[in-house]
Design a protein around this motif. Sequence first.
Motif, PDB file in Angstrom:
ATOM      1  N   GLY A   1       6.034   6.066   2.962  1.00  0.00           N
ATOM      2  CA  GLY A   1       6.580   5.422   1.774  1.00  0.00           C
ATOM      3  C   GLY A   1       6.291   6.220   0.526  1.00  0.00           C
ATOM      4  N   GLU A   2       6.589   5.640  -0.628  1.00  0.00           N
ATOM      5  CA  GLU A   2       6.468   6.393  -1.879  1.00  0.00           C
ATOM      6  C   GLU A   2       5.024   6.705  -2.247  1.00  0.00           C
TER       7      GLU A   2
ATOM      8  N   TYR B   1      -4.804   6.260   6.721  1.00  0.00           N
ATOM      9  CA  TYR B   1      -4.006   6.166   5.496  1.00  0.00           C
ATOM     10  C   TYR B   1      -4.083   7.512   4.802  1.00  0.00           C
ATOM     11  N   GLN B   2      -2.931   8.115   4.572  1.00  0.00           N
ATOM     12  CA  GLN B   2      -2.844   9.411   3.908  1.00  0.00           C
ATOM     13  C   GLN B   2      -2.116   9.225   2.571  1.00  0.00           C
TER      14      GLN B   2
ATOM     15  N   LEU C   1      10.065   5.024   9.265  1.00  0.00           N
ATOM     16  CA  LEU C   1       9.123   4.454  10.228  1.00  0.00           C
ATOM     17  C   LEU C   1       9.395   5.037  11.609  1.00  0.00           C
ATOM     18  N   ARG C   2       8.354   5.082  12.428  1.00  0.00           N
ATOM     19  CA  ARG C   2       8.537   5.555  13.804  1.00  0.00           C
ATOM     20  C   ARG C   2       7.562   4.822  14.705  1.00  0.00           C
TER      21      ARG C   2
ATOM     22  N   LYS D   1       0.817  -1.219   0.000  1.00  0.00           N
ATOM     23  CA  LYS D   1       0.000   0.000   0.000  1.00  0.00           C
ATOM     24  C   LYS D   1       0.850   1.268   0.000  1.00  0.00           C
ATOM     25  N   LEU D   2       2.024   1.225   0.603  1.00  0.00           N
ATOM     26  CA  LEU D   2       2.914   2.384   0.631  1.00  0.00           C
ATOM     27  C   LEU D   2       4.005   2.307  -0.424  1.00  0.00           C
ATOM     28  N   GLY D   3       4.087   1.202  -1.131  1.00  0.00           N
ATOM     29  CA  GLY D   3       5.206   1.033  -2.047  1.00  0.00           C
ATOM     30  C   GLY D   3       6.500   0.896  -1.262  1.00  0.00           C
TER      31      GLY D   3
END
Length: 330
Positions: free
Chosen positions: A252-253, A266-267, A149-150, A142-144
């Motif tokens: 992610g991308e 999810y943005q 990360l945190r 979903k993020l590619g």
Amino acid sequence: MIRIGLVGCGGIVGAHVPGLKAVQGRAIVTAACDVNEENAKRRASETNPDAAIYSDWKTMLAVNNVDAVDIALPHHLHCSAIVDAANAGKHVLTEKPLCTTLEEAKEIEAAVKANGVILACAHNQMFEPAPRLARKWIREGKLGRLFSLRTVDCFLAGGGKPVDWGWRGKLATSGGGCAIDTGYHPTYMLISLANSEPVEVVSMLANYNHPNLEGDDSAQTMVRFASGAVGTLQTSWGHHVPNGHWQIHAIGEHGQIYGRGNTLYYQPLEGEIEKHELTPENGFIGEIRHFVDCIETGAQPEQGLYEGVTVLKVILGGYQSDRDKTVVHI
């Protein structure tokens, strides 16, 4: 019916009790062991009043009235209890940390593999809805490609008042401070979300508010993964969760995923932010159900030996980094 023995019946086992009740009909507590017999009797009364009571896990294992153990002991006892249980042919669910040194981890790995038993690590926050769905989304792409990360787990222990740390206050029995205790949670979440091997770690630790604690009460750690993603984690007993921070956050991308507990966002790079209110799930119940599933099917746990050792490598690497003031290769 899977027979479970409780090894250590202190405070954290209270959080395990709902999970043990949730698997009734598939598993039953048949033994409770603690050096404090009243603790063992109390946990037996909460799960199975007919459970046998022991003060020595070696005796409990020798009697052979359990198929699996749920270990919740002071950190320095984890290795001995896990190895003894594995050598007795018992499946193991162990509280964090897996153990306190890499030498102990090798001993555990040898015993588990030699005896063909299942070892599950009690990484309960990965059985909570938001981290669990975030991991699924990331692995589905979903993020590619992941960039950053945190993870965060902080609270002000004692509300700012002096704390009787007991065995947790001593390096010899705890193996460290907050980083190897509460810090275990954001570490395994970071690794699970990254879905890549950690290769470098750098950490800065401090003790801000607990002078009677031999170890750290706060840690900030950065991890580079083989994928190229970089993760940061923050943990503390010295202050509350920083305002505006999420339990988990991945970039992610294709956008960002962030949230905590039962809420996940999810943005995307373009378009509206999606808010997902998820069905509540107690992480302790989820991990114990999963442990029983694995025993019944022979499947390997999602959070098993490999995950427990990998988390330990990152945390111990962080301690080395702070001591040596350098980046540590894992």
